[in-house]
Scaffold this active site. Structure first.
Site, PDB file in Angstrom:
ATOM      1  N   GLY A 176       0.691   9.528  -6.462  1.00  0.00           N
ATOM      2  CA  GLY A 176       1.007   8.350  -7.269  1.00  0.00           C
ATOM      3  C   GLY A 176       2.503   8.316  -7.523  1.00  0.00           C
ATOM      4  CB  SER A 177       4.584   9.639 -10.310  1.00  0.00           C
ATOM      5  OG  SER A 177       3.865   8.966 -11.315  1.00  0.00           O
ATOM      6  CD  GLU A 187       5.810  -3.733  -9.159  1.00  0.00           C
ATOM      7  OE1 GLU A 187       7.050  -3.739  -9.153  1.00  0.00           O
ATOM      8  OE2 GLU A 187       5.122  -4.719  -8.817  1.00  0.00           O
ATOM      9  N   GLY A 188       5.749   2.133 -11.131  1.00  0.00           N
ATOM     10  CA  GLY A 188       6.493   3.226 -11.763  1.00  0.00           C
ATOM     11  C   GLY A 188       6.133   3.312 -13.230  1.00  0.00           C
ATOM     12  CB  CYS A 232      -0.905   0.001   1.224  1.00  0.00           C
ATOM     13  SG  CYS A 232      -1.942  -1.456   1.357  1.00  0.00           S
ATOM     14  CD  GLN A 235       5.141   8.726 -19.156  1.00  0.00           C
ATOM     15  OE1 GLN A 235       4.513   8.101 -18.302  1.00  0.00           O
ATOM     16  NE2 GLN A 235       4.971   8.523 -20.453  1.00  0.00           N
TER      17      GLN A 235
HETATM   18  C1  LIG Z   1      -4.360  -2.015 -11.846  1.00  0.00           C
HETATM   19  C2  LIG Z   1      -3.475  -1.245 -10.917  1.00  0.00           C
HETATM   20  C3  LIG Z   1      -2.851  -1.903  -9.867  1.00  0.00           C
HETATM   21  C4  LIG Z   1      -2.042  -1.181  -8.975  1.00  0.00           C
HETATM   22  N1  LIG Z   1      -1.513  -1.819  -7.876  1.00  0.00           N
HETATM   23  C5  LIG Z   1      -0.901  -1.077  -6.912  1.00  0.00           C
HETATM   24  C6  LIG Z   1      -0.536  -1.665  -5.652  1.00  0.00           C
HETATM   25  O1  LIG Z   1      -0.727  -2.856  -5.428  1.00  0.00           O
HETATM   26  N2  LIG Z   1       0.006  -0.866  -4.708  1.00  0.00           N
HETATM   27  C7  LIG Z   1       0.229   0.463  -4.910  1.00  0.00           C
HETATM   28  O2  LIG Z   1       0.732   1.124  -4.007  1.00  0.00           O
HETATM   29  N3  LIG Z   1      -0.112   1.050  -6.086  1.00  0.00           N
HETATM   30  C8  LIG Z   1      -0.686   0.327  -7.079  1.00  0.00           C
HETATM   31  N4  LIG Z   1      -1.050   0.908  -8.270  1.00  0.00           N
HETATM   32  C9  LIG Z   1      -0.805   2.331  -8.471  1.00  0.00           C
HETATM   33  C10 LIG Z   1       0.231   2.638  -9.538  1.00  0.00           C
HETATM   34  O3  LIG Z   1       1.510   2.276  -9.096  1.00  0.00           O
HETATM   35  C11 LIG Z   1       0.097   4.135  -9.875  1.00  0.00           C
HETATM   36  O4  LIG Z   1      -1.111   4.270 -10.615  1.00  0.00           O
HETATM   37  C12 LIG Z   1       1.268   4.675 -10.630  1.00  0.00           C
HETATM   38  O5  LIG Z   1       2.383   4.749  -9.792  1.00  0.00           O
HETATM   39  C13 LIG Z   1       1.013   6.076 -11.209  1.00  0.00           C
HETATM   40  O6  LIG Z   1       0.450   6.936 -10.272  1.00  0.00           O
HETATM   41  P1  LIG Z   1      -0.871   7.763 -10.651  1.00  0.00           P
HETATM   42  O7  LIG Z   1      -1.862   6.808 -11.177  1.00  0.00           O
HETATM   43  O8  LIG Z   1      -1.263   8.605  -9.492  1.00  0.00           O
HETATM   44  O9  LIG Z   1      -0.425   8.689 -11.860  1.00  0.00           O
HETATM   45  P2  LIG Z   1       0.306  10.115 -11.752  1.00  0.00           P
HETATM   46  O10 LIG Z   1       1.491  10.024 -10.875  1.00  0.00           O
HETATM   47  O11 LIG Z   1      -0.732  11.151 -11.451  1.00  0.00           O
HETATM   48  O12 LIG Z   1       0.806  10.298 -13.245  1.00  0.00           O
HETATM   49  C14 LIG Z   1      -0.038  10.771 -14.307  1.00  0.00           C
HETATM   50  C15 LIG Z   1       0.857  10.912 -15.544  1.00  0.00           C
HETATM   51  O13 LIG Z   1       1.856  11.917 -15.297  1.00  0.00           O
HETATM   52  C16 LIG Z   1       3.141  11.355 -15.512  1.00  0.00           C
HETATM   53  N5  LIG Z   1       4.082  11.970 -14.549  1.00  0.00           N
HETATM   54  C17 LIG Z   1       3.929  12.092 -13.214  1.00  0.00           C
HETATM   55  N6  LIG Z   1       5.008  12.716 -12.689  1.00  0.00           N
HETATM   56  C18 LIG Z   1       5.854  12.968 -13.717  1.00  0.00           C
HETATM   57  C19 LIG Z   1       7.131  13.578 -13.825  1.00  0.00           C
HETATM   58  N7  LIG Z   1       7.811  14.018 -12.762  1.00  0.00           N
HETATM   59  N8  LIG Z   1       7.697  13.681 -15.059  1.00  0.00           N
HETATM   60  C20 LIG Z   1       7.049  13.199 -16.152  1.00  0.00           C
HETATM   61  N9  LIG Z   1       5.843  12.616 -16.120  1.00  0.00           N
HETATM   62  C21 LIG Z   1       5.258  12.495 -14.913  1.00  0.00           C
HETATM   63  C22 LIG Z   1       2.983   9.864 -15.287  1.00  0.00           C
HETATM   64  O14 LIG Z   1       4.016   9.126 -15.919  1.00  0.00           O
HETATM   65  C23 LIG Z   1       1.618   9.639 -15.898  1.00  0.00           C
HETATM   66  O15 LIG Z   1       1.731   9.522 -17.291  1.00  0.00           O
HETATM   67  C24 LIG Z   1      -1.826   0.200  -9.195  1.00  0.00           C
HETATM   68  C25 LIG Z   1      -2.449   0.843 -10.272  1.00  0.00           C
HETATM   69  C26 LIG Z   1      -3.275   0.155 -11.117  1.00  0.00           C
HETATM   70  C27 LIG Z   1      -3.961   0.906 -12.225  1.00  0.00           C
END
Ligand SMILES: Cc1cc2nc3c(=O)[nH]c(=O)nc-3n(C[C@H](O)[C@H](O)[C@H](O)COP(=O)(O)OP(=O)(O)OC[C@H]3O[C@@H](n4cnc5c(N)ncnc54)[C@H](O)[C@@H]3O)c2cc1C
Length: 383
Positions: A131-132, A362-363, A124, A366
């Site tokens: 997210g990122s 998992e990242g 978690c 980008q």
């Molecule tokens: C099916 C599924 C299973 C998952 N399982 C888990 C889990 O078990 N545990 C857990 O903790 N998470 C989990 N995740 C979460 C997943 O790791 C995140 O969705 C992912 O890390 C991206 O975060 P975000 O969705 O908030 O996107 P954001 O971080 O909001 O990114 C949106 C866009 O902006 C880009 N971006 C963001 N920052 C930058 C930057 N500095 N430079 C350039 N581009 C950037 C991203 O690459 C992306 O294209 C899961 C997600 C899904 C959809």
């Protein structure tokens, strides 16, 4: 000397995983995708035949497999269905912080159970507004009496709805950015709430839930590693799991490639099988090369960890390239099928939907490039 040959044991593991994927996962994969069925029976079976909890050491009753062994298994199971493999493999991600930094007492108390019954754990980290940008998380862990109180909510948590145990990242020093995050072990019965199940584009057999910690109290010894060292632990965890994600992406790509090759030999247009058209041959040729390269990167990033070396750069190379390859190969497989590729009665549209998550979790693609560029420039500066 570089030796790409697998040992007899590794060949046997690969065969076991392939057999399971072919006989038990493939026959239900498209139905589970359609109905978003959680693959409980397949998880139990995978556990029974030793294809789960791969990295739990023998001292804790596990198989103590290498990361290369894991990559072999993960490619095969994903070839069967990556949504099912995400459900089977999630314990590897969730238990990793505990295996890396947990006390012996904590490991004995919690990890051993995973070798005795097919229970599930979740990792978690992600939150609705973090997210990122992990450091912007809002979940808090406050020291109170003999324990910590965890409050906050995590989203997109794989197996969240079915897990008995959660590894949870929370802020212990809200003003310290990524240096103020700690990692905790939270049993479900401590008062964890699970809310909903996301209706996803792909990997529909996997469960993705919101997990909430409404002032959940846990004993102080449920802190994993040191206080405020959670971000480093999360990054160490991802270094070890990204080779497996790369292997999964390779498995999806390989499945799509095999369907495309078979279809190209069978489909006749302009009086010949479409495999005779050079445009189709070139698509197939690029698929074959890229799958081979993705696999080699996955293996190399796994082998570095097995040797005790740092693999941050290689695991991002592998995860980035294999995920992009899965997306490209599955898209081209749909192209080889023509209009039929777009129809759900044919197998490749599922694979194209499944492949997309490889560039996200998992990242993202980008974030992997950010890691790669940072590593490249640090090396150039002599760092
Ligand atoms: C099916 C599924 C299973 C998952 N399982 C888990 C889990 O078990 N545990 C857990 O903790 N998470 C989990 N995740 C979460 C997943 O790791 C995140 O969705 C992912 O890390 C991206 O975060 P975000 O969705 O908030 O996107 P954001 O971080 O909001 O990114 C949106 C866009 O902006 C880009 N971006 C963001 N920052 C930058 C930057 N500095 N430079 C350039 N581009 C950037 C991203 O690459 C992306 O294209 C899961 C997600 C899904 C959809």
């Amino acid at each position: 000397m570089v030796d790409f040959a697998l040992s007899g044991e590794q060949e046997a593991l690969r065969e076991l995983a392939h057999d399971f994927a072919q006989r038990e996962i493939r026959p239900v994969a498209w139905e589970y995708d359609r109905d978003a069925t959680f693959p409980r029976a397949l998880i139990d079976r995978a556990w029974e035949i030793g294809l789960m909890n791969l990295y739990v050491p023998e001292s804790l009753g596990g198989a103590g497999l290498s990361y290369l062994d894991g990559a072999l298994i993960e490619e095969e199971l994903s070839w069967g269905c990556s949504g099912v493999q995400t459900s089977i493999g999630c314990n590897g991600l969730a238990l990793m912080p505990l295996l890396l930094a947990g006390t012996d007492a904590l490991k004995r108390r919690y990890v051993e159970r995973f070798t005795q019954e097919p229970v599930l754990a979740s990792f978690c980290l992600t939150e609705p507004s973090a997210g990122s940008d992990v450091a912007s998380m809002r979940t808090r862990a406050v020291r109170r009496g003999a324990g910590y109180v965890i409050s906050g909510s995590k989203c997109f948590i794989t197996n969240g709805g079915y897990a008995d145990l959660y590894t949870v990242y929370a802020k212990t020093d809200p003003d310290a950015g990524h240096r103020g995050i700690s990692c905790f072990l939270v049993p479900r019965e401590a008062g964890v709430l699970v809310d909903g199940h996301e209706d996803k584009m792909g990997q529909r057999a996997s469960n993705t839930a919101t997990v909430t910690f409404p002032d959940v109290e846990i004993p102080a010894d449920h802190l994993i590693g040191e206080e405020n060292d959670g971000f480093r632990l999360a990054m160490m965890t991802l270094d070890r799991t990204r080779p497996g994600v790369a292997a999964m992406a390779t498995g999806i790509a390989r499945a799509a490639f095999e369907f495309a090759v078979a279809y190209a030999l069978e489909r006749v247009q302009f009086g010949v099988p479409i495999a005779a058209h050079q445009a189709i041959q070139f698509m197939i040729a690029d698929m074959a090369t890229e799958i081979e390269a993705a696999r080699l990167l996955a293996w190399k990033s796994a082998v570095l960890i097995d040797r005790g070396e740092r693999n941050t750069l290689l695991s991002s190379h592998a995860k980035r390239f294999a995920a992009d390859t899965a997306m490209k190969v599955t898209t081209d497989a749909v192209q080889v099928y023509g209009g039929y590729g777009f129809i759900k009665d044919y197998p490749v549209e599922k694979l194209m939907r499944d492949a997309k998550i490889m560039q996200l979790y998992e990242g993202t693609a980008q974030i992997q490039r950010i890691v790669i560029a940072r590593e490249v420039f640090e090396a150039a500066r002599g760092g």
